[in-house]
Design a protein around this motif. Structure first.
Motif, PDB file in Angstrom:
ATOM      1  N   GLU A   1      -5.370   5.643  -5.375  1.00  0.00           N
ATOM      2  CA  GLU A   1      -4.234   4.524  -6.053  1.00  0.00           C
ATOM      3  C   GLU A   1      -3.454   6.336  -6.336  1.00  0.00           C
ATOM      4  O   GLU A   1      -3.641   7.214  -7.104  1.00  0.00           O
TER       5      GLU A   1
ATOM      6  N   SER B   1      -1.357   3.243  -2.051  1.00  0.00           N
ATOM      7  CA  SER B   1      -2.865   4.182  -1.918  1.00  0.00           C
ATOM      8  C   SER B   1      -2.960   4.103  -0.959  1.00  0.00           C
ATOM      9  O   SER B   1      -2.058   3.207   0.419  1.00  0.00           O
TER      10      SER B   1
ATOM     11  N   VAL C   1     -14.751  -3.479  -9.933  1.00  0.00           N
ATOM     12  CA  VAL C   1     -13.644  -2.765  -9.404  1.00  0.00           C
ATOM     13  C   VAL C   1     -14.000  -1.837 -10.433  1.00  0.00           C
ATOM     14  O   VAL C   1     -15.260  -2.303 -12.645  1.00  0.00           O
TER      15      VAL C   1
ATOM     16  N   THR D   1       0.525  -0.825   0.049  1.00  0.00           N
ATOM     17  CA  THR D   1      -0.521   0.151  -0.262  1.00  0.00           C
ATOM     18  C   THR D   1       1.056   0.809   0.231  1.00  0.00           C
ATOM     19  O   THR D   1       0.931   2.084  -0.659  1.00  0.00           O
TER      20      THR D   1
ATOM     21  N   GLN E   1      -6.202   8.239  -8.558  1.00  0.00           N
ATOM     22  CA  GLN E   1      -7.699   7.502  -8.609  1.00  0.00           C
ATOM     23  C   GLN E   1      -8.108   6.943  -7.341  1.00  0.00           C
ATOM     24  O   GLN E   1      -7.945   6.261  -7.126  1.00  0.00           O
TER      25      GLN E   1
ATOM     26  N   THR F   1      -9.105   4.565 -19.325  1.00  0.00           N
ATOM     27  CA  THR F   1      -9.783   4.630 -17.648  1.00  0.00           C
ATOM     28  C   THR F   1      -9.845   6.791 -18.270  1.00  0.00           C
ATOM     29  O   THR F   1      -9.489   7.820 -17.230  1.00  0.00           O
TER      30      THR F   1
ATOM     31  N   GLU G   1      -6.202  -3.941  -0.342  1.00  0.00           N
ATOM     32  CA  GLU G   1      -6.113  -4.246  -2.437  1.00  0.00           C
ATOM     33  C   GLU G   1      -4.873  -4.201  -2.934  1.00  0.00           C
ATOM     34  O   GLU G   1      -3.765  -3.008  -2.525  1.00  0.00           O
TER      35      GLU G   1
ATOM     36  N   LEU H   1      -2.725  -3.401  -5.804  1.00  0.00           N
ATOM     37  CA  LEU H   1      -2.953  -2.451  -6.467  1.00  0.00           C
ATOM     38  C   LEU H   1      -1.074  -1.751  -7.305  1.00  0.00           C
ATOM     39  O   LEU H   1      -0.110  -1.838  -6.610  1.00  0.00           O
ATOM     40  N   PRO H   2      -1.369  -1.505  -8.496  1.00  0.00           N
ATOM     41  CA  PRO H   2       0.350  -1.137  -9.413  1.00  0.00           C
ATOM     42  C   PRO H   2       0.993   0.645  -8.540  1.00  0.00           C
ATOM     43  O   PRO H   2       2.445   0.502  -8.050  1.00  0.00           O
ATOM     44  N   ASN H   3       0.166   1.067  -7.762  1.00  0.00           N
ATOM     45  CA  ASN H   3       0.450   1.786  -7.431  1.00  0.00           C
ATOM     46  C   ASN H   3       0.404   2.344  -5.424  1.00  0.00           C
ATOM     47  O   ASN H   3      -0.150   1.473  -5.171  1.00  0.00           O
TER      48      ASN H   3
ATOM     49  N   TRP I   1     -10.889   3.114  -2.113  1.00  0.00           N
ATOM     50  CA  TRP I   1      -9.258   3.079  -2.102  1.00  0.00           C
ATOM     51  C   TRP I   1      -8.969   4.920  -3.138  1.00  0.00           C
ATOM     52  O   TRP I   1      -9.790   5.013  -3.617  1.00  0.00           O
TER      53      TRP I   1
END
Length: 520
Positions: free
Chosen positions: A209, A489, A506, A82, A188, A221, A483, A485-487, A207
Motif C-alpha cells: 500500500e 495498492s 491482517v 486499488t 507498507q 504501526t 483488498e 484499503l484507504p490508499n 499487498w
C-alpha cells in the motif's frame, strides 16, 4: 489536378495535424476520468493505449468502444479500489502504474520558458520542486532577491541539492560511479492470514500500500520494521544498467571523426553538398561551436576527436546528426536490438522514458546485482513488476517458515549434493527455494563479496520460471478480488484450496522504501 495539388497537405503538416487531434482526444478522455489512457508510438503512427487493460486502440472510435466494453468495465471496477484512490502511485511504468503528472509538469515548464523568452523583464530562471532556503534567498517560486522575479527553483537530488543515499559502484551513464538517490516515499507490505482450526496458517492476500513520504500515521504501526531491500527508480534509457551497447557505433564514430577532421583541415575552402538526410557534417559543426567558445583552440586533432565524441554521446540516439550512412545503419540495427528489451518478470516490453526500478540491499547499501558481477551493471524491471516480485519473495519466505517447525526442507533429488547445502545443524537445506529477496534475473542479493568470488545461484531456472507464472496468476486473482484499503495498492490473492473454517487476520509486515535516481 492543379487544384488538388494546392489542397494537399505536406506529409509533415498532415502528421502534425493528426497528432494535435489525437492529443485533443486524449485530453478530453482524461478529463472524463480516464487518466490511464495515453498516446504511444506504433511504428510511425500514434495510437491510444489503455494501461488498465494493456489494450492498444488504433482510432478514436476503437478507444471509445473499448472504454464501454466488458473487459474494461471489469478492470475499472477493480482499479477504483486499488489504483485510482486519493493517494496514487507516483509512477508510470506502462504496464500497471499510469501517473502522468510528469507530462503536465513538463508541459507547464515549457510554457513558462516560452513566456520567459517573450518577456523583456529581467527574469532569473531557476527550476523548483518546492520551498527551500538557499543562502540568503527565500525560494518560493515567486520572488527572489535583487528585484528579480523567478520562474521557479529546482533542487537536485532532494531538498536544496542534498541526496538521501549514495550507492557505490554503479555503472551509470557509461561509467562506474557513486549513484546519488533521493527518497520519494514508503509502501507498507501487509498480508491477510488465514488461521485454520488445525492450527496451521496460510496467506490469503499480500499487498503493498502506497503511503507516500509521511509513512505510517497510526501509533500502532510505528513498530513495523523497514524492509531489508529498497526500490531504486529510473527513467528508462536503452543503455540503462548495461554496458557495451553502441560500442561498435562509438568506434566507427571515433575513426570517422578523425578522418573527417583531417580532411576538413586540408579542404576548408571546398563547399560540400548537403542533402535532407545529411543536413550537416557533425565534425565540422561541432568544431565550429567549440572553436567559438575557445574550448578546443589548442587541442590536437586526435584529442579533439575524442572530446567531440564525448560531447556526441548525449546525441548518440539522434540519427539526424550522423553524416555517415554506414554508422546510421549500424546505429539503427543496435537501436532495434535495444528496443526489444523485455521485463524479465512480466515479459512485456520496457518503453523508453517510462519508470523502471532496480533492487537495493539496504544493509550493504549496494544494488542487488552487484554481488553477481564486478562491473557495476544491474537489471531493471517495471516498477510494479518489481513490487510484485518482492511480494512473492515475502510470501515464499513466510510459507517456507510455516511448512515445518525447523523451516527446512529436504531435497527429493537423486543428485541432491549439487542442489543442497549443509546447514548448521547438519541438515540438508534445499536451495531451490526463495530464502531472501533476490534479483529475478541474476539472483543477486547485494551482499558483500570478497575478491573475485561471486554470490552463488540458489534457484534453478525452471523454478524461477514457475515463480514468475505465480506472480502473473496471483495478481490476476487480486484484480478480481482486491483488498479495499484507504490508499492505492497492488498485490496478490491466493484463494483457499480447502473449505475449512478459518479466521482472517491482517498482519502488517514491513515498510518498503522507494528512492529515485532521476535528476530533478
Amino acid at each position: 489536378m492543379a487544384g488538388k495539388r494546392e489542397l494537399a497537405l505536406p506529409r509533415t503538416a498532415a502528421s502534425s495535424l493528426r497528432e494535435q487531434l489525437a492529443r485533443t482526444t486524449l485530453n478530453n478522455v482524461r478529463a472524463q476520468g480516464h487518466t490511464y489512457v495515453e498516446l504511444r508510438e506504433d511504428g510511425k503512427r500514434l495510437i491510444f493505449f489503455c494501461t488498465l487493460c494493456l489494450s492498444p486502440c488504433y482510432s478514436d472510435s476503437v478507444l471509445f468502444d473499448h472504454l464501454r466494453g466488458n473487459l474494461h468495465t471489469e478492470r475499472l471496477s477493480a482499479a477504483k479500489v486499488t489504483l485510482l484512490g486519493p493517494n496514487p502511485w507516483p509512477f508510470n511504468d506502462g504496464v500497471l502504474f499510469f501517473d502522468n503528472s510528469y507530462e503536465k509538469e513538463k508541459q507547464l515548464k515549457n510554457e513558462r520558458l516560452l513566456e520567459c523568452h517573450n518577456n523583456d523583464n529581467n527574469l532569473a530562471i531557476i527550476e523548483y520542486t518546492g520551498n527551500c532556503k538557499l543562502n540568503n534567498y527565500v525560494c518560493d517560486g515567486l520572488e527572489m532577491g535583487h528585484g528579480e522575479r523567478t520562474i521557479g527553483i529546482h533542487a537536485k537530488n532532494g531538498d536544496c541539492g542534498n541526496c538521501d543515499k549514495v550507492i557505490p559502484g554503479v555503472f551509470h551513464k557509461n561509467r562506474i560511479t557513486d549513484l546519488k538517490v533521493r527518497f520519494i516515499g514508503v509502501g507498507q507490505i501487509a498480508a491477510m492470514m488465514l488461521q485454520k482450526d488445525k492450527g496451521s496458517t496460510e496467506i490469503s492476500k499480500i499487498w503493498c500500500e502506497w503511503l507516500g513520504k509521511e509513512g505510517p500515521i497510526d501509533e500502532d504501526t510505528d513498530k513495523i520494521p523497514d524492509h531489508d531491500f529498497a526500490v531504486i527508480t529510473f527513467a528508462y534509457t536503452y543503455d540503462l544498467g548495461r554496458q557495451g551497447l553502441f560500442d561498435d557505433v562509438k568506434l566507427l564514430l571515433s575513426s570517422s571523426h578523425a578522418e573527417e577532421l583531417e580532411s576538413s583541415e586540408t579542404t576548408t575552402a571546398r563547399k560540400r553538398k548537403k542533402s535532407f538526410s545529411d543536413p550537416e557534417d557533425v565534425s565540422e559543426s561541432l568544431s565550429i561551436q567549440s572553436n567559438s567558445s575557445g574550448e578546443f583552440a589548442s587541442a590536437s586533432s586526435s584529442a579533439t576527436s575524442s572530446l567531440l565524441l564525448d560531447r556526441y554521446d548525449d546525441q548518440l540516439l539522434d540519427t539526424r546528426f550522423i553524416s555517415s550512412k554506414s554508422i546510421r545503419r549500424e546505429l539503427r540495427r543496435q537501436q532495434r536490438i535495444a528496443a526489444e528489451r523485455m521485463c524479465d518478470i512480466c515479459q512485456q516490453k520496457i518503453l523508453l522514458d517510462k519508470d523502471v526500478a532496480a533492487l537495493m540491499n539496504t544493509k550493504t547499501g549496494k544494488l542487488a546485482c552487484s554481488s553477481r558481477n564486478m562491473n557495476g551493471i544491474f537489471h531493471v524491471f517495471h516498477i510494479s513488476c518489481l513490487v510484485h516480485w518482492i511480494l512473492l519473495c515475502e510470501n515464499e519466505i513466510m510459507m517456507n517458515q510455516s511448512v515445518s517447525p525447523k523451516g527446512k526442507r529436504k531435497s527429493r533429488r537423486k543428485n541432491g549434493a549439487k542442489h543442497n547445502e549443509v546447514g548448521k545443524d547438519g541438515e540438508l537445506i534445499s536451495t531451490n527455494q526463495i530464502c531472501s529477496v533476490l534479483c529475478p534475473v541474476c539472483q543477486g542479493t547485494g551482499v558483500h563479496i570478497e575478491g573475485d568470488k561471486l554470490e552463488e545461484v540458489t534457484v534453478t531456472l525452471s523454478q524461477m520460471f514457475r515463480y514468475k507464472i505465480k506472480v502473473s496468476d496471483a495478481h490476476r486473482a487480486w484484480m478480481k478480488n482486491p483488498e479495499v484499503l484507504p490508499n492505492c495498492s497492488t498485490g496478490f490473492h491466493f484463494p483457499p484450496q480447502s473449505e475449512e473454517t478459518f479466521q482472517e487476520k491482517v498482519l502488517p509486515l514491513k515498510l518498503l522504501h522507494f528512492y529515485s535516481a532521476n535528476e530533478q
